[in-house]
Design an enzyme around this catalytic site. Structure first.
Site, mmCIF file in Angstrom:
data_model
loop_
_atom_site.group_PDB
_atom_site.id
_atom_site.type_symbol
_atom_site.label_atom_id
_atom_site.label_comp_id
_atom_site.label_asym_id
_atom_site.label_seq_id
_atom_site.Cartn_x
_atom_site.Cartn_y
_atom_site.Cartn_z
ATOM 1 N N GLU A 119 0.865 -1.180 0.000
ATOM 2 C CA GLU A 119 0.000 0.000 0.000
ATOM 3 C C GLU A 119 0.899 1.227 0.000
ATOM 4 O O GLU A 119 1.793 1.348 0.855
ATOM 5 C CB GLU A 119 -0.922 0.029 1.217
ATOM 6 C CG GLU A 119 -1.792 1.277 1.255
ATOM 7 C CD GLU A 119 -2.677 1.356 2.490
ATOM 8 O OE1 GLU A 119 -3.363 2.390 2.650
ATOM 9 O OE2 GLU A 119 -2.682 0.407 3.300
ATOM 10 N N ASN A 138 -3.888 5.286 -2.198
ATOM 11 C CA ASN A 138 -5.173 5.799 -1.717
ATOM 12 C C ASN A 138 -5.668 6.914 -2.648
ATOM 13 O O ASN A 138 -4.879 7.684 -3.190
ATOM 14 C CB ASN A 138 -5.040 6.350 -0.299
ATOM 15 C CG ASN A 138 -4.804 5.233 0.723
ATOM 16 O OD1 ASN A 138 -5.738 4.568 1.143
ATOM 17 N ND2 ASN A 138 -3.542 5.030 1.099
ATOM 18 N N GLU A 143 -7.531 2.382 -3.437
ATOM 19 C CA GLU A 143 -8.180 2.262 -2.136
ATOM 20 C C GLU A 143 -9.008 3.510 -1.858
ATOM 21 O O GLU A 143 -8.506 4.639 -1.895
ATOM 22 C CB GLU A 143 -7.136 2.040 -1.040
ATOM 23 C CG GLU A 143 -6.307 0.783 -1.273
ATOM 24 C CD GLU A 143 -5.505 0.380 -0.041
ATOM 25 O OE1 GLU A 143 -5.729 1.001 1.031
ATOM 26 O OE2 GLU A 143 -4.676 -0.538 -0.135
ATOM 27 N N ASP A 175 -11.593 0.798 1.729
ATOM 28 C CA ASP A 175 -10.684 0.927 2.875
ATOM 29 C C ASP A 175 -11.490 1.251 4.132
ATOM 30 O O ASP A 175 -12.584 1.827 4.066
ATOM 31 C CB ASP A 175 -9.688 2.051 2.587
ATOM 32 C CG ASP A 175 -8.459 1.942 3.464
ATOM 33 O OD1 ASP A 175 -8.300 0.922 4.158
ATOM 34 O OD2 ASP A 175 -7.645 2.886 3.454
ATOM 35 N N GLU A 235 -6.713 -5.045 8.442
ATOM 36 C CA GLU A 235 -5.777 -3.950 8.686
ATOM 37 C C GLU A 235 -5.430 -3.861 10.178
ATOM 38 O O GLU A 235 -6.191 -4.292 11.043
ATOM 39 C CB GLU A 235 -6.395 -2.606 8.248
ATOM 40 C CG GLU A 235 -6.679 -2.514 6.759
ATOM 41 C CD GLU A 235 -7.216 -1.138 6.377
ATOM 42 O OE1 GLU A 235 -6.512 -0.419 5.644
ATOM 43 O OE2 GLU A 235 -8.333 -0.797 6.804
#
Length: 777
Positions: A543, A604, A636, A665, A729
């Site tokens: 990520e 993101n 995301e 997310d 997560e």
């Protein structure tokens, strides 16, 4: 008299006798006839030689020339329908005059001597000709005017007409009627009609503007009637013989000349706007009517004195009526002007939508209050008003603002003045310190839905007080700081300003100012947090996370600069940098380690990027430039970003069509998580850290452990049923990883599995992992 819209002349169409010099030929011809008449009169007066009947020839010849001139004008194609009607009637009048005076000339040549009387047929033709000219003048349009202007114009024209006729009557017609040696009735009638033509034409032309009939042409037509006035004066003042000779040879032939000059003016007319109408004409007519009054007072004349006095009285009465009408009109205009000024003052100081006072008036009120005592300002701002505009439309937003203003005004009552500063920002001004009780009433007023759409809204209120003498801008700044502080503390509450409260806001604003410079200077860089396969603990992707290396402050937390980037719109270029750098670096890892080692990379994406119409094209360009496969790119997004209207939904489906995978997310923290899984083209669900924290605390199999794991279990089961991948997560210890694997999670990330690290560290990690796989093989 008629009124019509002015008519522009038609384009020139060349026809018979329609050349450029056609009007001048007829002007020259009638001028020659008139000159011959003058010369003949001079010859006759000097010598007395030649036939007397010749004096009767000049008028019919001149009228014939004028009739030909009018005919040429009508056939030229230069006239529109209205102008053509006017000139056709004048042409008819010219032909009648030609016929009437031709009969008189024939009678003169037939007589053995003396001056023959006008034959009855000739008199009828002459009267018909003058009536045709009067009708033509009457039908000339003056243009469309308002009813009040029409009344005033009729009064003006009536005054002017009576003034002109009074003078012509007294000095021309009356002496003919009451003369000891009266003229024939036919001659008197002809003179009367000529006087009417002169008075009507003069009155008409005074109010004639731009239009189909030329103003100067009408003036020349009206002047032909003055020739009759000259004949009348001669008939009264001079001898019978002299009057007839002058009239027939010199005065009357001037009328056809004037008519042909009028034709020439109409021929060359462009329809240009003329000067304003002669508004002084009624006053000139009043002065004119005094002339016969003075003459009568000097020489009393019985009935004539009574008629002149009656004319003066009528004219004076009309003037009084006109002045009354003008006074009423002026009063109405002044009233409208005052109303307009009041409306403009109101519009300049009040908000057009809500009717509340605006910022300018509010500052005036505040300045007056601070000159004499303490003042308190409550700055009231709607929370999330932009969401209403974006989702329901600006019309609904306007209705909400109106309802909010009414509710706010009712809550404040007589305790303060309510204003709208602009947008969704309102203010309340009250005297003295305090304001907390008023803020509480405002909060309570918005507990229930408002507006026709029954919308539940909240507001943030900032309170600031200041003693007398404080600057207006200073007090407003303090209230503004308090209001933004209230928003930062969770909205839907009020905060009173305290010294130093502005420092965090100033620092926040400074960060926004530094962002643009940082983007240009290349101060942002990416770190990557590993995505780990829980069973083998093998890194299968990353990520991408952005970091800001400030040259003076060092590492700036994303929690500090991301909101500023969102607020300023710089999140769009910043997100573009993150996307391109992620694709570039991921393509390099994929090329070096192969698809079995490096499977996916996820930057993101913010809601502002999704609203950018160029975002999908930017993703396509980043993939094409880097060579990174679309199916290995994972964008995301948060649930709140997904729920932002049709533009966002359209962009997400276009990205899905490209093959890019989308991940929800922080799943589970939004309000519509389950419905999103069916409506949103998601491929991956990332369980939020809040559902992972503490999941290992209770003994497996106990009721407490089942309760802690309920959300995590539900998410993985629902995702499996829908064919979606899951990622857990925030895994911070081994026990959490084990419990999540038992629940069915295959992929996770967190500090226990790998902290965010530089690209070089990820490269070494992937290289070591590749070597282990090679060794095991």
């Amino acid at each position: 008299m008629t009124s019509a819209t002015p008519e522009a002349p038609l384009p020139d169409q060349v026809g018979m006798d329609a050349g450029t010099h056609a009007p001048w030929r007829y002007v020259a011809a009638t001028a020659v006839v008139a000159l011959l008449g003058v010369l003949w009169y001079a010859w006759w007066t000097a010598t007395g030689a030649g036939p007397l009947a010749l004096c009767y020839v000049f008028m019919p010849v001149g009228c014939a020339m004028s009739a030909l001139a009018v005919s040429a004008l009508c056939r030229s194609g230069r006239l529109g329908p209205v102008a053509r009607r006017f000139w056709r009637w004048l042409g008819v009048g010219s032909l009648c005059l030609t016929g009437g005076y031709s009969l008189l000339a024939a009678a003169a040549f037939a007589a053995s001597s003396g001056f023959p009387p006008m034959p009855l047929a000739g008199a009828l033709l002459v009267c018909a000709g003058v009536l045709a000219a009067i009708y033509a003048v009457v039908r000339v349009p003056l243009g469309v005017i308002s009813p009040s202007e029409r009344v005033r114009q009729w009064l003006d024209r009536g005054i002017a007409f009576l003034g002109c006729t009074a003078v012509l009557w007294h000095f021309g017609l009356a002496p003919l009627i009451w003369s000891p040696d009266p003229w024939s009735p036919s001659f008197t009638v002809m003179i009367l009609l000529a006087f009417l033509l002169a008075a009507g034409g003069i009155t008409k032309v005074s109010y004639l503007g731009a239009g189909p009939v030329d103003r100067v042409a009408v003036r020349l037509v009206a002047a032909t009637g003055l020739c009759a006035a000259a004949v009348a004066v001669l008939a009264v003042r001079g001898s019978h013989e002299t009057a007839i000779l002058l009239a027939q040879a010199v005065i009357l032939p001037a009328a056809p000349l004037l008519l042909t000059l009028a034709v020439r003016c109409q021929w060359n007319s462009t329809g240009r706007p003329s000067r304003q109408a002669n508004t002084w004409l009624p006053y000139l007519a009043v002065a004119a009517v005094d002339v016969p009054v003075i003459d009568v007072l000097s020489h009393p004349a019985g009935k004539e004195a009574s008629i002149v006095a009656l004319s003066a009285v009528v004219v004076t009465g009309l003037v009084l009526v006109r002045q009354y009408v003008v006074l009423r009109e002026n009063t109405r205009l002044l009233r409208e002007k005052r109303a307009s000024e009041e409306r403009l003052r109101f519009e300049a100081t009040h908000d057009a939508l809500t009717g509340l006072a605006n910022r300018a008036l509010f500052r005036d009120w505040l300045a007056v209050t601070l000159r004499s005592g303490d003042a308190t300002v409550l700055l009231v701002d709607l929370d999330d008003f932009k969401t209403v505009n974006d989702s329901l439309g600006h019309d609904v937003g306007d209705e909400l603002l109106v309802a909010f203003a009414e509710t706010l005004r009712a809550a404040v009552g007589d305790d303060g003045r309510v204003v709208r500063l602009g947008g969704d920002e309102f203010a309340v001004l009250t005297t003295g310190p305090g304001g907390e009780a008023l803020a509480g009433r405002i909060m309570a007023a918005f507990r229930d839905p408002i507006s026709a759409h029954r919308l539940l809204v909240r507001a943030s209120v900032g309170i600031a007080s200041a003693p007398a003498g404080t600057a207006v801008s200073s007090l407003l700044r303090d209230a503004d700081v308090a209001m933004y502080t209230a928003k930062q503390r969770g909205k839907a509450n009020w905060v009173r300003y305290a010294t130093g409260m502005e420092k965090p806001l100033v620092a926040h604003a400074q960060i926004g100012g530094d962002l643009r410079r940082a983007l240009d200077a290349g101060e942002f860089r990416l770190v990557y947090q590993p995505l780990v396969e829980l069973r083998t603990r093998r890194v299968i992707g990353v990520e991408a996370l952005v970091r800001w290396m400030h040259p003076e402050r060092g590492m700036v937390s994303p929690a500090e600069f991301i909101p500023a980037a969102e607020r300023t719109g710089l999140i769009v270029p910043l997100g573009r940098f993150v996307l391109r750098e992620t694709c570039r670096q991921s393509a390099a890892w994929l090329a070096e380690f192969g698809p079995d080692v490096f499977q996916k990379a996820g930057p993101n994406v913010s809601v502002r990027q999704l609203h950018d119409p160029e975002f999908v094209a930017e993703v396509r360009a980043a993939l094409a430039d880097s060579g990174f496969p679309a199916e290995r790119l994972i964008l995301e997004l948060t649930e709140s970003a997904v729920l932002r209207g049709p533009q966002v939904s359209r962009a997400l489906h276009e990205l899905n069509a490209l093959g890019v995978r989308l991940a929800l997310d922080d799943f589970g923290t939004g309000e519509s998580s389950l419905s999103l899984l069916r409506a949103f083209p998601a491929a991956i669900v990332k369980l939020d850290k809040s559902f992972v924290d503490g999941i290992e605390l209770d003994e497996p199999g106990t009721a407490a452990a089942d309760a802690r794991q309920a959300v995590a279990r539900a998410v993985v089961q629902l995702s499996g049923a829908l064919g979606l991948d899951t990622v857990a997560e925030g895994i911070e210890n081994e026990e959490q990883a084990q419990r999540l694997m038992r629940l069915g999670y295959t992929t996770g990330q967190g500090y226990h599995l790998g902290r965010p690290m530089e690209a070089e560290q990820i490269t070494r990690l992937l290289a070591a992992q590749r070597d282990l796989i090679a060794a095991a093989a």
